[in-house]
Design a protein around this motif. Structure first.
Motif, PDB file in Angstrom:
ATOM      1  N   VAL A   8       0.948  -1.287  -0.133  1.00 49.99           N
ATOM      2  CA  VAL A   8       0.090  -0.029  -0.045  1.00 49.99           C
ATOM      3  C   VAL A   8       0.837   1.344  -0.016  1.00 49.99           C
ATOM      4  O   VAL A   8       0.303   2.285   0.025  1.00 49.99           O
ATOM      5  CB  VAL A   8      -1.117  -0.023   1.335  1.00 49.99           C
ATOM      6  N   GLY A   9       2.105   1.317  -0.219  1.00 52.42           N
ATOM      7  CA  GLY A   9       2.941   2.421  -0.128  1.00 52.42           C
ATOM      8  C   GLY A   9       2.694   3.102  -1.333  1.00 52.42           C
ATOM      9  O   GLY A   9       2.079   2.946  -2.397  1.00 52.42           O
ATOM     10  N   GLY A  10       2.888   4.507  -1.316  1.00 55.06           N
ATOM     11  CA  GLY A  10       2.714   5.352  -2.434  1.00 55.06           C
ATOM     12  C   GLY A  10       1.563   6.467  -2.054  1.00 55.06           C
ATOM     13  O   GLY A  10       0.665   6.202  -1.162  1.00 55.06           O
ATOM     14  N   LYS A  11       1.207   7.227  -2.732  1.00 56.77           N
ATOM     15  CA  LYS A  11       0.157   8.518  -2.635  1.00 56.77           C
ATOM     16  C   LYS A  11      -1.189   7.877  -2.782  1.00 56.77           C
ATOM     17  O   LYS A  11      -2.001   8.197  -1.927  1.00 56.77           O
ATOM     18  CB  LYS A  11       0.709   9.556  -3.658  1.00 56.77           C
ATOM     19  N   TRP A  12      -1.288   6.766  -3.645  1.00 57.40           N
ATOM     20  CA  TRP A  12      -2.821   6.667  -3.962  1.00 57.40           C
ATOM     21  C   TRP A  12      -3.474   5.230  -3.797  1.00 57.40           C
ATOM     22  O   TRP A  12      -4.641   4.934  -3.390  1.00 57.40           O
ATOM     23  CB  TRP A  12      -2.948   6.649  -5.331  1.00 57.40           C
ATOM     24  N   LYS A  13      -2.420   4.310  -3.204  1.00 55.73           N
ATOM     25  CA  LYS A  13      -2.888   3.173  -2.899  1.00 55.73           C
ATOM     26  C   LYS A  13      -3.854   3.022  -1.640  1.00 55.73           C
ATOM     27  O   LYS A  13      -4.832   2.135  -1.514  1.00 55.73           O
ATOM     28  CB  LYS A  13      -1.945   1.976  -2.818  1.00 55.73           C
ATOM     29  N   ARG A  26     -16.373   0.807 -10.435  1.00 53.45           N
ATOM     30  CA  ARG A  26     -15.810   0.919 -11.889  1.00 53.45           C
ATOM     31  C   ARG A  26     -14.635   1.929 -11.976  1.00 53.45           C
ATOM     32  O   ARG A  26     -14.522   2.891 -11.138  1.00 53.45           O
ATOM     33  CB  ARG A  26     -16.876   1.358 -12.947  1.00 53.45           C
ATOM     34  N   PHE A  27     -13.872   1.732 -12.863  1.00 53.32           N
ATOM     35  CA  PHE A  27     -12.686   2.775 -13.108  1.00 53.32           C
ATOM     36  C   PHE A  27     -13.100   4.170 -13.029  1.00 53.32           C
ATOM     37  O   PHE A  27     -12.618   4.876 -12.318  1.00 53.32           O
ATOM     38  CB  PHE A  27     -11.972   2.485 -14.440  1.00 53.32           C
ATOM     39  N   GLY A  28     -14.224   4.565 -13.658  1.00 55.66           N
ATOM     40  CA  GLY A  28     -14.479   6.110 -13.995  1.00 55.66           C
ATOM     41  C   GLY A  28     -14.865   6.390 -12.535  1.00 55.66           C
ATOM     42  O   GLY A  28     -14.723   7.671 -12.116  1.00 55.66           O
ATOM     43  N   GLN A  29     -15.585   5.722 -11.775  1.00 58.56           N
ATOM     44  CA  GLN A  29     -16.176   6.076 -10.427  1.00 58.56           C
ATOM     45  C   GLN A  29     -14.873   6.302  -9.454  1.00 58.56           C
ATOM     46  O   GLN A  29     -14.917   7.284  -8.603  1.00 58.56           O
ATOM     47  CB  GLN A  29     -17.073   4.751  -9.754  1.00 58.56           C
ATOM     48  N   ILE A  30     -14.087   5.489  -9.560  1.00 56.89           N
ATOM     49  CA  ILE A  30     -12.833   5.532  -8.738  1.00 56.89           C
ATOM     50  C   ILE A  30     -11.963   6.874  -9.061  1.00 56.89           C
ATOM     51  O   ILE A  30     -11.589   7.660  -8.132  1.00 56.89           O
ATOM     52  CB  ILE A  30     -11.759   4.485  -8.955  1.00 56.89           C
ATOM     53  N   VAL A  37      -5.870  12.180  -9.324  1.00 60.31           N
ATOM     54  CA  VAL A  37      -5.157  11.080  -9.823  1.00 60.31           C
ATOM     55  C   VAL A  37      -5.416  11.040 -11.344  1.00 60.31           C
ATOM     56  O   VAL A  37      -6.369  11.249 -11.779  1.00 60.31           O
ATOM     57  CB  VAL A  37      -5.748   9.859  -9.186  1.00 60.31           C
ATOM     58  N   SER A  38      -4.226  10.763 -11.930  1.00 62.40           N
ATOM     59  CA  SER A  38      -4.508  10.484 -13.516  1.00 62.40           C
ATOM     60  C   SER A  38      -4.738   9.388 -13.709  1.00 62.40           C
ATOM     61  O   SER A  38      -4.733   8.322 -13.176  1.00 62.40           O
ATOM     62  CB  SER A  38      -3.236  11.033 -14.224  1.00 62.40           C
ATOM     63  N   GLU A  39      -5.294   9.162 -15.136  1.00 69.16           N
ATOM     64  CA  GLU A  39      -5.761   7.857 -15.493  1.00 69.16           C
ATOM     65  C   GLU A  39      -4.766   6.952 -15.359  1.00 69.16           C
ATOM     66  O   GLU A  39      -4.696   5.748 -14.961  1.00 69.16           O
ATOM     67  CB  GLU A  39      -6.141   7.676 -16.970  1.00 69.16           C
ATOM     68  N   LYS A  40      -3.339   7.383 -15.785  1.00 69.37           N
ATOM     69  CA  LYS A  40      -2.111   6.411 -16.104  1.00 69.37           C
ATOM     70  C   LYS A  40      -1.713   5.908 -14.448  1.00 69.37           C
ATOM     71  O   LYS A  40      -1.595   4.554 -14.328  1.00 69.37           O
ATOM     72  CB  LYS A  40      -1.049   7.192 -16.744  1.00 69.37           C
ATOM     73  N   GLU A  44      -2.095   2.020 -12.940  1.00 68.78           N
ATOM     74  CA  GLU A  44      -0.677   1.377 -12.487  1.00 68.78           C
ATOM     75  C   GLU A  44      -1.031   1.035 -11.148  1.00 68.78           C
ATOM     76  O   GLU A  44      -0.506  -0.218 -10.599  1.00 68.78           O
ATOM     77  CB  GLU A  44       0.464   2.440 -12.528  1.00 68.78           C
ATOM     78  N   ASN A  45      -1.613   1.777 -10.267  1.00 75.73           N
ATOM     79  CA  ASN A  45      -1.928   1.286  -8.796  1.00 75.73           C
ATOM     80  C   ASN A  45      -2.747   0.282  -8.760  1.00 75.73           C
ATOM     81  O   ASN A  45      -2.674  -0.532  -8.022  1.00 75.73           O
ATOM     82  CB  ASN A  45      -2.377   2.508  -8.062  1.00 75.73           C
TER      83      ASN A  45
END
Length: 114
Positions: A8-13, A26-30, A37-40, A44-45
């Motif tokens: 879970v390390g990192g800014k977004w996890k 769904r991806f869009g909801q998240i 947060v960018s799509e990329k 990745e996360n």
């Protein structure tokens, strides 16, 4: 502890764990729930969390295809383990927001002569 930090390390996890703790998304909801947060970076996360077995990615055979992300039992156990951190943050939000930081000039890095 290092295993959990690797997952879970990192800014977004950690934010992703919180969002997925509410149920499948769904991806869009998240992306809408995690402002900035960018799509990329989000993709990745999510891939990283999926590769560690914490997140499940389900593709529904529809047109257009629908993909949902959810926590696995392992991910749910990790989310429960992280709840005390959320509680601590909530309880100490005001103290942390008003904490004074050193003021005045900051020391500059030492220069090394070669």
């Amino acid at each position: 502890m290092s295993l959990a930090i690797d997952v879970v390390g990192g800014k977004w996890k950690l934010h992703l764990m919180w969002v997925l703790g509410a149920g499948p998304q769904r991806f869009g909801q998240i992306r809408r729930l995690l402002e900035g947060v960018s799509e990329k970076v989000l993709a990745e996360n999510l891939r990283h969390l999926e590769s560690t077995g914490v997140v499940h990615r389900e593709i529904f055979p529809e047109i257009p295809p629908r993909v949902e992300y959810s926590l696995t039992p392992l991910g749910e156990a990790l989310r429960l383990a992280l709840e005390p951190l959320e509680t601590w943050g909530d309880e100490n939000r005001e103290a942390l927001a008003t904490a004074t930081r050193p003021s005045g000039p900051q020391p500059s890095p030492a220069r090394i002569a070669l």
